[in-house]
Every structure is written in structure tokens, then in C-alpha cells.
Design a protein around this motif. Structure first.
Motif, PDB file in Angstrom:
ATOM      1  N   THR A  52       0.853  -1.186   0.000  1.00 34.81           N
ATOM      2  CA  THR A  52       0.000   0.000   0.000  1.00 34.81           C
ATOM      3  C   THR A  52       0.891   1.239   0.000  1.00 34.81           C
ATOM      4  O   THR A  52       1.831   1.342   0.801  1.00 34.81           O
ATOM      5  N   THR A  53       0.602   2.182  -0.893  1.00 31.84           N
ATOM      6  CA  THR A  53       1.460   3.344  -1.068  1.00 31.84           C
ATOM      7  C   THR A  53       0.652   4.632  -0.969  1.00 31.84           C
ATOM      8  O   THR A  53      -0.438   4.732  -1.531  1.00 31.84           O
ATOM      9  N   PHE A  54       1.205   5.606  -0.281  1.00 32.57           N
ATOM     10  CA  PHE A  54       0.668   6.963  -0.225  1.00 32.57           C
ATOM     11  C   PHE A  54       1.783   7.909  -0.661  1.00 32.57           C
ATOM     12  O   PHE A  54       2.798   8.035   0.028  1.00 32.57           O
ATOM     13  N   LEU A  55       1.598   8.555  -1.797  1.00 28.85           N
ATOM     14  CA  LEU A  55       2.616   9.463  -2.331  1.00 28.85           C
ATOM     15  C   LEU A  55       2.184  10.910  -2.132  1.00 28.85           C
ATOM     16  O   LEU A  55       1.031  11.270  -2.371  1.00 28.85           O
ATOM     17  N   GLY A  56       3.119  11.745  -1.718  1.00 24.38           N
ATOM     18  CA  GLY A  56       2.835  13.172  -1.610  1.00 24.38           C
ATOM     19  C   GLY A  56       1.916  13.539  -0.460  1.00 24.38           C
ATOM     20  O   GLY A  56       1.026  14.380  -0.620  1.00 24.38           O
ATOM     21  N   VAL A  57       2.136  12.945   0.703  1.00 26.48           N
ATOM     22  CA  VAL A  57       1.363  13.310   1.890  1.00 26.48           C
ATOM     23  C   VAL A  57       1.976  14.583   2.492  1.00 26.48           C
ATOM     24  O   VAL A  57       3.160  14.605   2.827  1.00 26.48           O
ATOM     25  N   ARG A  58       1.160  15.607   2.628  1.00 25.52           N
ATOM     26  CA  ARG A  58       1.653  16.871   3.182  1.00 25.52           C
ATOM     27  C   ARG A  58       1.840  16.725   4.694  1.00 25.52           C
ATOM     28  O   ARG A  58       0.903  16.374   5.414  1.00 25.52           O
ATOM     29  N   TYR A  59       3.076  17.007   5.185  1.00 21.10           N
ATOM     30  CA  TYR A  59       3.314  16.940   6.626  1.00 21.10           C
ATOM     31  C   TYR A  59       3.453  18.319   7.254  1.00 21.10           C
ATOM     32  O   TYR A  59       3.471  18.457   8.481  1.00 21.10           O
ATOM     33  N   THR A 114      10.290  15.231 -11.214  1.00 19.75           N
ATOM     34  CA  THR A 114       9.141  16.017 -10.804  1.00 19.75           C
ATOM     35  C   THR A 114       9.452  17.494 -10.942  1.00 19.75           C
ATOM     36  O   THR A 114      10.608  17.896 -10.994  1.00 19.75           O
ATOM     37  N   THR A 115       8.410  18.307 -10.978  1.00 23.33           N
ATOM     38  CA  THR A 115       8.573  19.744 -11.111  1.00 23.33           C
ATOM     39  C   THR A 115       8.951  20.355  -9.775  1.00 23.33           C
ATOM     40  O   THR A 115       8.313  20.068  -8.758  1.00 23.33           O
ATOM     41  N   PRO A 116       9.989  21.188  -9.720  1.00 21.20           N
ATOM     42  CA  PRO A 116      10.365  21.800  -8.446  1.00 21.20           C
ATOM     43  C   PRO A 116       9.355  22.854  -8.011  1.00 21.20           C
ATOM     44  O   PRO A 116       8.725  23.522  -8.835  1.00 21.20           O
ATOM     45  N   SER A 117       9.205  22.997  -6.710  1.00 18.95           N
ATOM     46  CA  SER A 117       8.270  23.971  -6.159  1.00 18.95           C
ATOM     47  C   SER A 117       8.721  24.353  -4.762  1.00 18.95           C
ATOM     48  O   SER A 117       9.337  23.552  -4.047  1.00 18.95           O
ATOM     49  N   GLU A 118       8.389  25.573  -4.350  1.00 19.72           N
ATOM     50  CA  GLU A 118       8.668  25.975  -2.975  1.00 19.72           C
ATOM     51  C   GLU A 118       7.727  25.254  -2.013  1.00 19.72           C
ATOM     52  O   GLU A 118       8.041  25.059  -0.848  1.00 19.72           O
ATOM     53  N   ASP A 119       6.566  24.852  -2.504  1.00 21.76           N
ATOM     54  CA  ASP A 119       5.612  24.064  -1.723  1.00 21.76           C
ATOM     55  C   ASP A 119       5.980  22.597  -1.888  1.00 21.76           C
ATOM     56  O   ASP A 119       5.510  21.907  -2.784  1.00 21.76           O
ATOM     57  N   CYS A 120       6.852  22.108  -1.001  1.00 20.29           N
ATOM     58  CA  CYS A 120       7.434  20.780  -1.229  1.00 20.29           C
ATOM     59  C   CYS A 120       7.555  19.933   0.030  1.00 20.29           C
ATOM     60  O   CYS A 120       8.232  18.895   0.008  1.00 20.29           O
ATOM     61  N   LEU A 121       6.920  20.336   1.120  1.00 17.24           N
ATOM     62  CA  LEU A 121       7.078  19.591   2.367  1.00 17.24           C
ATOM     63  C   LEU A 121       6.106  18.414   2.401  1.00 17.24           C
ATOM     64  O   LEU A 121       5.063  18.450   3.065  1.00 17.24           O
ATOM     65  N   PHE A 122       6.481  17.377   1.667  1.00 16.87           N
ATOM     66  CA  PHE A 122       5.681  16.163   1.535  1.00 16.87           C
ATOM     67  C   PHE A 122       6.539  14.952   1.891  1.00 16.87           C
ATOM     68  O   PHE A 122       7.766  15.016   1.924  1.00 16.87           O
ATOM     69  N   LEU A 123       5.871  13.839   2.117  1.00 15.02           N
ATOM     70  CA  LEU A 123       6.560  12.572   2.330  1.00 15.02           C
ATOM     71  C   LEU A 123       5.774  11.450   1.686  1.00 15.02           C
ATOM     72  O   LEU A 123       4.577  11.591   1.386  1.00 15.02           O
ATOM     73  N   ASN A 124       6.456  10.335   1.428  1.00 13.92           N
ATOM     74  CA  ASN A 124       5.847   9.136   0.860  1.00 13.92           C
ATOM     75  C   ASN A 124       5.868   8.017   1.893  1.00 13.92           C
ATOM     76  O   ASN A 124       6.850   7.874   2.629  1.00 13.92           O
ATOM     77  N   VAL A 125       4.782   7.236   1.945  1.00 17.50           N
ATOM     78  CA  VAL A 125       4.683   6.132   2.895  1.00 17.50           C
ATOM     79  C   VAL A 125       4.396   4.843   2.130  1.00 17.50           C
ATOM     80  O   VAL A 125       3.520   4.814   1.262  1.00 17.50           O
ATOM     81  N   TYR A 126       5.135   3.798   2.476  1.00 15.22           N
ATOM     82  CA  TYR A 126       4.979   2.481   1.858  1.00 15.22           C
ATOM     83  C   TYR A 126       4.743   1.456   2.970  1.00 15.22           C
ATOM     84  O   TYR A 126       5.531   1.366   3.914  1.00 15.22           O
ATOM     85  N   THR A 127       3.659   0.689   2.841  1.00 14.85           N
ATOM     86  CA  THR A 127       3.306  -0.294   3.855  1.00 14.85           C
ATOM     87  C   THR A 127       3.108  -1.655   3.212  1.00 14.85           C
ATOM     88  O   THR A 127       2.362  -1.766   2.227  1.00 14.85           O
ATOM     89  N   PRO A 128       3.756  -2.713   3.715  1.00 14.70           N
ATOM     90  CA  PRO A 128       3.513  -4.055   3.149  1.00 14.70           C
ATOM     91  C   PRO A 128       2.086  -4.494   3.432  1.00 14.70           C
ATOM     92  O   PRO A 128       1.554  -4.276   4.525  1.00 14.70           O
ATOM     93  N   GLY A 129       1.454  -5.111   2.419  1.00 16.16           N
ATOM     94  CA  GLY A 129       0.091  -5.599   2.589  1.00 16.16           C
ATOM     95  C   GLY A 129      -0.928  -4.483   2.481  1.00 16.16           C
ATOM     96  O   GLY A 129      -0.647  -3.369   2.039  1.00 16.16           O
ATOM     97  N   HIS A 130      -2.142  -4.791   2.909  1.00 12.33           N
ATOM     98  CA  HIS A 130      -3.256  -3.848   2.852  1.00 12.33           C
ATOM     99  C   HIS A 130      -3.486  -3.267   4.234  1.00 12.33           C
ATOM    100  O   HIS A 130      -3.369  -3.964   5.238  1.00 12.33           O
TER     101      HIS A 130
END
Length: 429
Positions: A52-59, A114-130
Motif C-alpha cells: 500500500t502506497t501513499f505518495l505526496g502526503v503533506r506533513y 518532478t517539477t520543483p516547487s517551494e511548496d514541497c514539504l511532503f513525504l511518501n509512505v509504503y506499507t507491506p500488505g493492505h
């Protein structure tokens, strides 16, 4: 509950090669939604990889406008469900090249996807399984990318790789942080009106986010391990020593720094891979990666050139001393030469002063540091020769008395300095 920020520090020496960055393109068979309080994010479950993947989560809120060069803050509340299906924009990147203050070997950088931006405080999360699968919480690996604090992004690393290598036994978080002048600008104005080292504060804020939210992704907040290379490894060292080595609650349990082939390559870009391997082997037995990095800088920049100088004056009276009054940092000896302008030295002892600073003046006046020495104070300062490689140690005892004696120069230091001299053509100074 108080706990040491660092309980285990693994020192890992590895060669790193970064593959090309890429978007993760899969058919979305299921779309799990996670509620973070300030926003709901919809990720995807890949049946093929069983991840399970979540890309670009704003922290953190976008660090723009009044928030530029300031500490990160919690994101504003979003009412709509946010898509977490594509890579986030990368932070603005600095220049590439061989700047002597921060050399970044171009061939070690991931390509930009990816396109650079000043609005960039994101993270990606990867979880095995569902996420809906019942299971116990898993250890968490937080990857901090390198790039000399000027380049790099989360899109350059695929968390699926770490999940596979972990035997599907860990949750992976890959973070982004402000880079270059937006993340590490140093000026009086920034210090007065903003937050110096905003990039490191971004990282810390991301770690706080992990503590607050990673359980929603199947991660155990009490088992967080940081991992990084190059600037990422340097960042981990900063987090280790931050707040006196303690935070409450602790933000991570352990750290892995992959730094020394990379540290050496960044420090001396002209070194060959064989020279890096040889240097790594010389320093590997000498403690943690942090200790090794300190020794490399100390010996290459400060110690080894003195031996080259001694050899250059072979056959003439030459003397070598070793200032070791704790903490014995670079420049600590100046107070013993100029006590009026620098103030009384930390070890304010007349016998030590006669043996130490006055000896240098004796040499300046008589080409011999032994003129004012007395047997009760110290043994005679023997000259350094190829057959008698000695130095005078200037230290203090735990009882507060001078500890001044002749000691042999470490054979290990001499061997390492011989190595650096043999490849001096590739070490500009």
C-alpha cells in the motif's frame, strides 16, 4: 518518559548508486483512505507487489510567503479527500558541480522526475500488505536523502525496494525538506526574523509527524530508525546531538549513516573508487562513521601536512608538539599565547605556561624550545627525526597538574598520512 534520542547507531560503509527516479504507475485496484485529522488521504493498494502506497502526503504547511525561512507548521485543514497517487513536487534544487565548499558529484545524483516547487514539504509512505489487514504494528524506516543539502527528492527512491529487502517486515517513510538557500540560508536577517537551518527543522517536523500518524499506516512509532547517506547521514548526526541528545517523546530509536565512500567522494571529488576503498579500509577500525569522518578531516587538513613539513626539513632541528588540554579543539591553544585579549586560558597554570607557550617564543628567539625548560617541569623536548619520530604532549592530569612528556607518534597516524601523501595529487589544498 525520558529516553536517549540515540540508543543504537549502526555504522555502515557501503557504495551507493541511485537509480533513475520514476513515477509509480500501477492499476489502482483498491484505494485505502487514511484520516490524519487535518486531511484525509487516498492511497492505493497494488495487488501485484502487495504494498500500500501513499505518495505526496503533506506533513507541513507550504513554506511560502510569511512562512519562508521560518519553522514548519501544521498544515491547514482540508475538507476534500486528497489524492496520494503521484509523486510530490520536489523542493527547489541548488546548483550542481564541484564547489569546493560543498562538492556534489553529478554522477551520484538521481535524475529529476518532478517539477520543483517551494511548496514541497511532503513525504511518501509504503506499507507491506493492505491497511485493512489485521496485523501487529511494524518497525518504521525513515529515509533522509542526500545531495549536499542542495539537491535531492523523495521521488528518487522507491520504498518498495526497502520493503522487499526487509522481508516485508517494515513500513518505509521517505521525506523531503527545504534545500539550498531556502533551507540553509545563513544571515543575520534570517536569524532575527526567521529560523536558521529550516531544512533540518523540516526533517524534525516530519519525524514528529511520524510519531503522531505512522500507526495509521501500520507503523510502530516506538520503533523508528533513521537512515540516510551523504547529507542524509550528516542530518542524522545533527538529530542525534539535537537537544542534548534527548527529545520528549524520543523521535527515533536508532540511526544508520551511510557516509564515509560518499563522504570521501564529496570531500575530495577527484579520488578514484580504488582510493576511496583504500581510505575506507584504513579508517574502518577506528570507531563509528562519525568518528571516522572527524579523523579524516583532522588528519588530512591538520595533522598530515605537519609530517610533510617535518620531512621537508630533514637533517635540521625540528620539533613537534601535541596540544591536548580538553577539549583540545581547533584554536583552543590561542588563549595560551594571547591571554590578555583572549582572557585567562582554561588551564591557567604557570608551570604549563612556561613549558608550552614560552617554549614557542624560545624557539622564535633561539631556534631551540628548551632554553627556559627546567627538569622539574618537563623533560627536554627532543627534536623530531626520521629515526626518532616523537612529539611533546602538552596535557593536564585529572588532579589539575601539568602532564607534559615525550611520546612516540602513533604508527597508525604515520601510515594513514603516508597514504594521503601518496595520493596528494587528487587532494587539492
Amino acid at each position: 518518559m525520558k529516553a536517549l534520542l540515540l540508543q543504537t547507531l549502526f555504522a555502515v560503509t557501503l557504495y551507493s548508486s541511485l537509480g533513475n527516479a520514476h513515477q509509480i504507475l500501477v492499476s489502482v485496484s483498491e484505494s485505502p483512505i487514511v484520516d490524519l485529522g487535518y486531511a484525509k488521504y487516498q492511497g492505493f493498494f497494488n495487488q501485484t507487489s502487495n504494498v500500500t502506497t501513499f505518495l505526496g502526503v503533506r506533513y507541513a504547511e507550504a513554506p511560502t510567503g510569511d512562512l519562508r525561512w521560518r519553522s514548519p507548521i501544521t498544515p491547514k485543514k482540508a475538507d476534500d479527500i486528497q489524492s496520494a497517487l503521484v509523486q510530490p513536487p520536489e523542493c527547489f534544487q541548488g546548483n550542481l558541480g564541484q564547489n569546493p565548499e560543498a562538492p556534489i558529484p553529478v554522477n551520484r545524483l538521481q535524475s529529476r522526475a518532478t517539477t520543483p516547487s517551494e511548496d514541497c514539504l511532503f513525504l511518501n509512505v509504503y506499507t507491506p500488505g493492505h491497511l485493512n489487514s489485521p496485523s501487529s504494528l511494524l518497525p518504521v524506516v525513515v529515509w533522509i536523502h542526500g545531495g549536499g543539502y542542495t539537491v535531492g527528492s523523495a521521488s528518487g527512491f522507491d520504498g518498495n525496494d526497502l520493503i522487499r529487502e526487509a522481508g516485508r517486515g517494515a513500513v518505509v517513510v521517505i521525506i523531503q525538506y527545504r534545500l539550498g538557500l531556502l533551507g540553509f540560508l545563513s544571515s543575520a536577517e534570517v536569524k532575527a526574523n526567521g529560523s536558521p537551518n529550516a531544512g533540518l527543522l523540516d526533517q524534525q517536523f516530519a519525524l514528529q509527524w511520524v510519531q503522531s500518524h505512522i500507526h495509521r499506516f501500520g507503523g510502530d512509532k516506538s520503533h523508528v530508525v533513521l537512515w540516510g547517506e551523504s547529507a542524509g547521514a550528516g542530518s542524522i548526526v545533527q538529530h542525534i546531538v539535537a537537544n542534548g541528545g534527548r527529545t520528549n517523546p524520543p523521535l527515533f530509536k536508532a540511526g544508520i549513516t551511510v557516509q564515509i565512500p560518499v563522504y570521501l567522494h564529496n570531500l575530495f571529488p577527484a579520488l578514484t573508487e580504488k582510493q576511496i576503498a583504500d581510505a575506507t579500509a584504513l579508517y574502518a577500525p577506528l570507531g563509528t562513521q562519525f568518528t571516522q569522518a572527524q579523523l579524516i578531516m583532522t588528519e588530512v587538513v591538520f595533522w598530515c601536512p605537519t609530517y610533510s613539513l617535518l620531512k621537508g626539513f630533514s637533517g635540521k632541528p625540528t620539533f613537534k608538539g601535541h596540544f591536548a588540554i580538553p577539549p583540545a579543539l581547533h584554536g583552543n591553544d590561542v588563549a595560551y599565547y594571547f591571554p590578555t585579549t583572549s582572557g585567562p586560558p582554561p588551564f591557567n597554570n604557570s608551570a604549563f605556561d612556561a613549558a608550552f607557550s614560552e617554549a614557542f617564543l624560545d624557539f622564535a628567539m633561539f631556534f631551540d624550545p628548551n632554553i627556559k625548560f627546567r627538569p622539574v617541569i618537563t623533560p627536554r623536548w627532543r627534536p623530531w627525526t626520521a629515526n626518532d619520530q616523537v612529539e611533546m604532549l602538552f596535557n593536564r592530569t585529572t588532579e589539575g597538574e601539568p602532564d607534559i612528556r615525550q611520546i612516540p607518534i602513533s604508527q597508525g597516524v604515520l601510515e594513514r598520512c603516508d597514504f594521503w601523501e601518496s595520493i596528494s595529487a587528487n587532494i587539492p589544498q
